[in-house]
Scaffold this active site. Sequence first.
Site, short mmCIF file in Angstrom:
data_model
loop_
_atom_site.label_atom_id
_atom_site.label_comp_id
_atom_site.label_asym_id
_atom_site.label_seq_id
_atom_site.Cartn_x
_atom_site.Cartn_y
_atom_site.Cartn_z
CE LYS A 54 -3.89 -2.29 2.19
NZ LYS A 54 -4.44 -2.52 3.33
CD GLN A 98 -3.82 -4.29 6.45
OE1 GLN A 98 -3.85 -3.49 5.87
NE2 GLN A 98 -4.33 -5.57 6.12
CG ASP A 121 -10.24 -0.11 4.96
OD1 ASP A 121 -9.92 -0.53 3.92
OD2 ASP A 121 -9.54 -0.10 5.93
N1 GUN Z 1 -7.03 -6.80 5.81
C1 GUN Z 1 -7.66 -7.46 5.02
N2 GUN Z 1 -8.02 -6.56 3.92
C2 GUN Z 1 -8.24 -5.41 4.63
C3 GUN Z 1 -8.82 -4.18 3.93
O1 GUN Z 1 -9.15 -4.04 2.95
N3 GUN Z 1 -8.71 -3.38 4.77
C4 GUN Z 1 -8.17 -3.24 6.05
N4 GUN Z 1 -7.96 -2.07 6.77
N5 GUN Z 1 -7.56 -4.20 6.60
C5 GUN Z 1 -7.57 -5.67 5.91
#
Ligand code: GUN
Length: 287
Positions: A54, A98, A121
């Site tokens: 990311k 996350q 998100d």
């Molecule tokens: N963990 C796995 N996929 C995601 C996601 O799309 N967003 C977040 N914040 N954590 C994750």
Amino acid sequence: MALARIIDGRAFAAGILAEVTAETAELAAAGVVPGLAVVLVGEDPASQIYVRNKARTTKEAGMASFEYRLDAETSERDLLALVAELNDDPAVHGILVQLPLPRHIDSARVLDAISPDKDVDGFHVINAGRLAAGLPGLVPCTPLGCLLMLKAELGDLSGARAVVLGRSNIVGKPMAALLLRESCTVTIAHSRTRDLAEECRRADILVAAVGQPELVRGSWIKPGATVMDVGINRVAGEGGKTRLVGDVAFAEALEVAGRITPVPGGVGPMTIACLLRNTLTAAKRIA
Ligand code: GUN
């Protein structure tokens, strides 16, 4: 019959990232550099890889990336204090915490502490509510990526029978809401559904998001259907190695479906692309 057309998620994601990069440059020229803050608590190896990817993609798009790596013992109170600080920071337009968080932290409380305007998100209850009510808001990245690919592949989705396998807040429920917004006839199937195979066989559009390796067999798929495979499952492969498979038995599905996303290289690359798209949207709204 001919084999299904394989939907190239990497190519779709590259297209979105190119658009986002161009718009980011315009916004930066006007004095606003979109900024994304990513918070990782603990040392989960898969999460570390996601967070690294990311941050790299964020910088490649010309955005500012702020990374916070907190140790696994971090208290909920300290995490909430960091979120509050990021909510007030004008250089930060998007905040992502996350998941999964360590067990001593209440994830729902943390997600709902993020400002809904910075919730890239789309997990905040306000954004979930906006989506359910058909109001504009930030939409979860993976279902958004699926929808963009479906519309690009199929055009108008109205009237299509869509079956979403899985009812998570991250994929299943928002995916169903998005398909309903496109006027599909939507069914959400899950672990308690009586005849999963029969429900799937009705689908013109089948989205599999249950996290069970190769659950969906070729015989579950309606001939010519479009299959979006959200699963990323690591299973034992040849020679002691592991390999990634989706929630769909790909080789079987290829013989029946009209179009299908592969794993890897299907839905996965769209998630980060949509995260940056959401960050740009948030920056434009805040600016
Ligand atoms: N963990 C796995 N996929 C995601 C996601 O799309 N967003 C977040 N914040 N954590 C994750």
